[in-house]
Design an enzyme around this catalytic site. Structure first.
Site, PDB file in Angstrom:
ATOM      1  N   ASP A 358       0.829  -1.202   0.000  1.00 44.05           N
ATOM      2  CA  ASP A 358       0.000   0.000   0.000  1.00 44.05           C
ATOM      3  C   ASP A 358       0.870   1.261   0.000  1.00 44.05           C
ATOM      4  O   ASP A 358       0.536   2.268  -0.634  1.00 44.05           O
ATOM      5  CB  ASP A 358      -0.864   0.067   1.268  1.00 44.05           C
ATOM      6  CG  ASP A 358      -1.749  -1.145   1.468  1.00 44.05           C
ATOM      7  OD1 ASP A 358      -1.389  -2.226   0.985  1.00 44.05           O
ATOM      8  OD2 ASP A 358      -2.789  -1.011   2.142  1.00 44.05           O
ATOM      9  N   GLU A 488      -7.335 -10.242  -4.709  1.00 43.61           N
ATOM     10  CA  GLU A 488      -7.148 -11.398  -3.819  1.00 43.61           C
ATOM     11  C   GLU A 488      -8.326 -12.363  -3.846  1.00 43.61           C
ATOM     12  O   GLU A 488      -8.338 -13.335  -3.090  1.00 43.61           O
ATOM     13  CB  GLU A 488      -6.883 -10.903  -2.392  1.00 43.61           C
ATOM     14  CG  GLU A 488      -5.538 -10.199  -2.259  1.00 43.61           C
ATOM     15  CD  GLU A 488      -5.278  -9.643  -0.861  1.00 43.61           C
ATOM     16  OE1 GLU A 488      -6.247  -9.522  -0.095  1.00 43.61           O
ATOM     17  OE2 GLU A 488      -4.112  -9.322  -0.568  1.00 43.61           O
ATOM     18  N   GLN A 602     -10.471  -5.855  -6.269  1.00 39.44           N
ATOM     19  CA  GLN A 602      -9.885  -4.522  -6.427  1.00 39.44           C
ATOM     20  C   GLN A 602      -9.155  -4.475  -7.762  1.00 39.44           C
ATOM     21  O   GLN A 602      -8.924  -5.511  -8.374  1.00 39.44           O
ATOM     22  CB  GLN A 602      -8.919  -4.240  -5.283  1.00 39.44           C
ATOM     23  CG  GLN A 602      -7.687  -5.116  -5.285  1.00 39.44           C
ATOM     24  CD  GLN A 602      -7.000  -5.172  -3.920  1.00 39.44           C
ATOM     25  OE1 GLN A 602      -7.261  -6.088  -3.154  1.00 39.44           O
ATOM     26  NE2 GLN A 602      -6.131  -4.235  -3.644  1.00 39.44           N
TER      27      GLN A 602
HETATM   28  C1  BGC Z   1      -5.960  -5.672   0.063  1.00 37.63           C
HETATM   29  C2  BGC Z   1      -4.464  -5.579  -0.133  1.00 37.63           C
HETATM   30  C3  BGC Z   1      -3.901  -4.599   0.883  1.00 37.63           C
HETATM   31  C4  BGC Z   1      -4.333  -4.959   2.306  1.00 37.63           C
HETATM   32  C5  BGC Z   1      -3.920  -3.898   3.324  1.00 37.63           C
HETATM   33  C6  BGC Z   1      -6.266  -6.055   1.505  1.00 37.63           C
HETATM   34  O1  BGC Z   1      -7.643  -6.119   1.693  1.00 37.63           O
HETATM   35  O2  BGC Z   1      -6.504  -6.643  -0.811  1.00 37.63           O
HETATM   36  O3  BGC Z   1      -4.178  -5.136  -1.446  1.00 37.63           O
HETATM   37  O4  BGC Z   1      -2.512  -4.591   0.797  1.00 37.63           O
HETATM   38  O5  BGC Z   1      -5.733  -5.071   2.366  1.00 37.63           O
HETATM   39  O6  BGC Z   1      -4.505  -2.659   3.039  1.00 37.63           O
END
Ligand code: BGC
Length: 769
Positions: A358, A488, A602
């Site tokens: 992030d 994810e 996302q």
């Molecule tokens: C997201 C990731 C992110 C993490 C922390 C997750 O829900 O899919 O991309 O790095 O949250 O913000």
């Protein structure tokens, strides 16, 4: 979605006592100064629903991993920023009754976060079971002018009562983490001391050995006249308290002013902490609450002058963006290259306060434009200093020859995440770290960084990709198997287009940077290739071969990149056809069902088109956006912002605005029903991106800032500050056009709607629409 925060341009306001929303408010009203932070817990005892949270940046504990079934290669520990000693406590006993809002009739209650001046104020009127009625006003802040300190002014006004009142300001280091894997306490006491009007507790973290001394010094006044206190000291494990009993007189306020400090062994030798603490407490209590508060306001004013965004005509949007900027500044100030930005900052325990991709993918653009360049440089150095650990991390997974795999989640460079599909497979994070170097150099022009630090990281990352791909005889191409992309909601896929794309880009960027460093700093280059044992001819030939022969999934019929192999085999029902009762999918569907579906958590392909927009024509970007967005559920807080920027680029102003609103008020309106765990700090930088890169259309092109703005229909105007290579600009987009004010003593040429405009030093101009 909740709707209980009152609209105001500069304040976050909660009116009325709503115990059922207290956990959410504790997150939203959090305070921080980059060095420490705390949830908005009450000062007085509260037996209702609360999550106590006090955090010291960079002080962590490696909690032993807990998983159902151990897999080789899992990290043994999850490093967490831990709950630390609380300095906010002031117990109040009225007669023989404890003041506890969970047990009183609360007839008035207001919480107010003043973002302009950086403090939290809470006022309430409460009546105890025996009918004692009081007004209370509590103001507190974590100083950004002096980031080891904070202060509270806590006033009790007895409305119908004269008699004994007992006040107990205390320090409590006997704290727990809600997310502790084995219900362990993470701190051991080192020493403590209690004196008549103050005291401290010094504790040491288990395993990591960080020591923090947390102390208080207080003054009590009655009817605004200081009182000579004779307190009774209580000491327990990691706890000290000073109890003072006064005779309250109806209508006469009693005020405890508490000065506090956190002194950490990160910055001083452990055996000096108590002395430094005592000196600090002396200095700030002599300075006084009002002066500290004035310094706080001045420090915040300086920050706002550089990074405020003003929106005219939409108070909710204005409040949203300021809240995001405020929280980002509370979380990370860039003063210290050992620190980073946890997805929840200082607002909760979730994600352990650790560093994720992030930072590089979402936060870097915000800090580049709104803070001194050393702030982003420190973020890059943080990763540079962890390169050794990233190489070890890759070795643990079987990679060799200096290949680096940066962790998905980390505190000290070691991987902490323990879900195989993320730890082993979500390797695209390596790409974001390389991309942040590119972003930094493109924005600042600091090419020296490449020779000094950047190239070393780029070579190690590129080496990883060369080993992670394999040659497919079948396709006569390089492929990348078994990965998880940014989305994810798919695991263990082959040929995630985004990952293949960023891998190739990393290798090309490493080659380009190497050529630059070799010609511009040949001495440094020689030292570096010796240090990393680079066989330039052989290794770069391999990079080039992969660059040339990488496989990218593409659907000819649709003209879109395929998120991964086999994506079109999925049932292609769109998000609009999902019953709302099925949302959010991650709370309503089994994981297996999510994985088999086409739904996207996302931006994934679109993340690549966002990073590398210049590599693709506008029709390609549009086709991919039109295909993927309707399949995206935006169940990561990081999703809407990227979509807002792309929608704006494509001229879809309505959708861009819709995405913006969703990200900017995500926590204020508890959009995803999870703000009680903490605020989504890293996605707040995405909100800024949505305004500046989305509505403002800001890019860096050929060493120049370029703007391509539009004004959202609901707004009268919006404006933002941008720092760029020694100049400070204010860009205001209104109905009449784009005003550019150059607030610095250096001229600058910027491009607006594709035309160069020269703005003299301390001058302004209007580009009409
Ligand atoms: C997201 C990731 C992110 C993490 C922390 C997750 O829900 O899919 O991309 O790095 O949250 O913000």
């Amino acid at each position: 979605m909740k709707n209980y925060i009152q609209a105001d341009e500069w304040k976050i306001i909660e009116e009325g006592f709503k115990p059922e929303l207290n956990l959410i408010s504790e997150s939203i009203f959090s305070l921080g100064n980059g060095r420490m932070g705390q949830r908005a817990n009450f000062e007085e005892t509260y037996s209702g629903n609360t999550l106590s949270g006090n955090y010291v940046a960079g002080v962590y504990y490696p909690d032993k991993t807990r998983v159902g079934w151990w897999k080789n290669g899992y990290p043994e520990y999850f490093a967490k920023v831990i709950n630390a000693a609380s300095w906010i406590g002031v117990d109040v006993v009225l007669g023989d009754e404890q003041l506890d809002l969970a047990k009183c009739e609360v007839t008035a209650f207001r919480r107010e976060l003043n973002m302009k001046d950086g403090y939290l104020k809470r006022t309430f009127r409460a009546k105890t079971a025996k009918g004692v009625e009081v007004d209370v006003e509590a103001t507190r802040f974590c100083s950004i002018a002096d980031d080891e300190t904070g202060a509270i002014r806590y006033t009790v006004m007895p409305l119908n009562y004269s008699g004994p009142v007992t006040l107990t300001p205390y320090i409590n280091g006997d704290v727990v983490n809600k997310d502790s894997n084995y219900d362990e306490k993470f701190w051991d006491e080192v020493e403590k001391e209690c004196w008549n009007d103050g005291g401290y507790v010094q504790s040491r973290t288990k395993k990591t050995g960080f020591e923090v001394a947390t102390g208080q010094q207080f003054i009590i006044s009655q009817n605004n006249i200081p009182v000579d206190v004779a307190s009774k000291c209580t000491q327990k494990d990691k706890y000290i308290a000073c109890t003072v009993t006064l005779q309250a007189i109806e209508g006469q306020p009693i005020t405890v002013t508490k000065f506090a400090a956190n002194i950490s062994s990160q910055n001083y030798p452990a055996n000096a902490l108590a002395e430094v603490l005592k000196t600090t407490l002396k200095t700030i209590s002599a300075k006084g609450f009002e002066t500290m508060l004035a310094e706080q306001a001045a420090a915040w004013d300086k920050k706002w002058q550089h990074n405020d965004i003003i929106i005219e005509g939409d108070v909710a949007a204005q409040q949203g963006i300021r809240f995001n900027i405020f929280q980002l500044n509370q979380t990370y100030t860039g003063e210290d290259d050992r620190l980073n930005i946890g997805p929840k900052g200082f607002t909760g325990e979730k994600y352990g306060g650790s560093t994720y991709w992030d930072t590089e993918a979402y936060c870097v653009p915000f800090y580049l434009a709104t803070a001194d360049q050393k702030v982003t440089r420190n973020l890059l150095l943080y990763r540079y200093k962890q390169l050794g650990k990233a190489i070890e991390n890759a070795q643990l997974l079987g990679f060799k020859d200096g290949a680096a795999l940066y962790p998905m989640v980390t505190m000290d460079g070691a991987e902490c995440h323990n879900e195989w599909e993320i730890t082993f497979e979500e390797i695209h994070r390596n790409g974001a770290i390389a991309h942040a170097i590119y972003d930094y150099v493109r924005y600042t022009g600091d090419e020296k960084y490449l020779a000094d630090y950047g190239l070393e990281v780029l070579i190690a990352i590129a080496r990883f990709w060369t080993q992670r791909v394999n040659w497919s005889d079948e396709r006569q191409k390089y492929v990348m198997l078994g990965v998880t992309g940014p989305n994810e909601y798919e695991n263990n896929v082959n040929n995630n287009w985004y990952t293949n794309t960023i891998a190739v880009w990393c290798m090309q960027y490493a080659i380009d940077v190497a050529a630059k460093v070799k010609s511009e700093s040949p001495d440094k280059y020689q030292v570096l290739i010796g240090k990393v044992s680079l066989d330039e001819a052989k290794e770069f030939a391999k990079f080039r071969d992969i660059i040339e022969k990488m496989y990218y999934p593409f659907n000819e019929k649709l003209g879109v990149f395929m998120q991964q192999d086999g994506y079109m085999d999925k049932d292609q029902t769109l998000v609009k056809d999902l019953p709302s009762s099925d949302r959010p999918l991650n709370q309503k569907w089994s994981w297996d069902r999510i994985l088999r579906s086409c739904y996207i958590k996302q931006a994934d392909v679109l993340q690549g088109l966002y990073f590398f927009e210049d590599h693709y024509d506008i029709d390609t970007i549009r086709r991919n956006y039109d295909f993927y967005e309707p399949r995206t559920v935006h169940e990561s807080s990081l999703s809407p912002c990227v979509h807002a920027v792309i929608a704006a680029k494509l001229g879809d102003e309505a959708r861009a605005y819709e995405f913006y609103l969703r990200t900017s008020r995500l926590d204020l309106d508890d959009y995803n029903n999870d703000t009680e765990d903490g605020c989504h700090i890293t996605s707040m930088a995405g909100t800024w991106m949505a305004v500046v890169q989305g509505f403002g259309g800001m890019r860096v092109k050929n060493d120049k800032l370029a703007f391509n703005p539009f004004l959202p229909a609901k707004w009268q105007s919006f404006s933002f500050h941008i720092g760029f290579r020694g100049t400070l600009l204010n860009i205001k987009v209104g109905k009449e056009g784009v005003h550019i004010s150059n607030l610095s003593g250096k001229e600058i040429t910027v491009s607006v709607y594709g035309k160069d405009q020269l703005v003299d030093a301390n001058d302004q101009l209007l580009v009409e629409v």
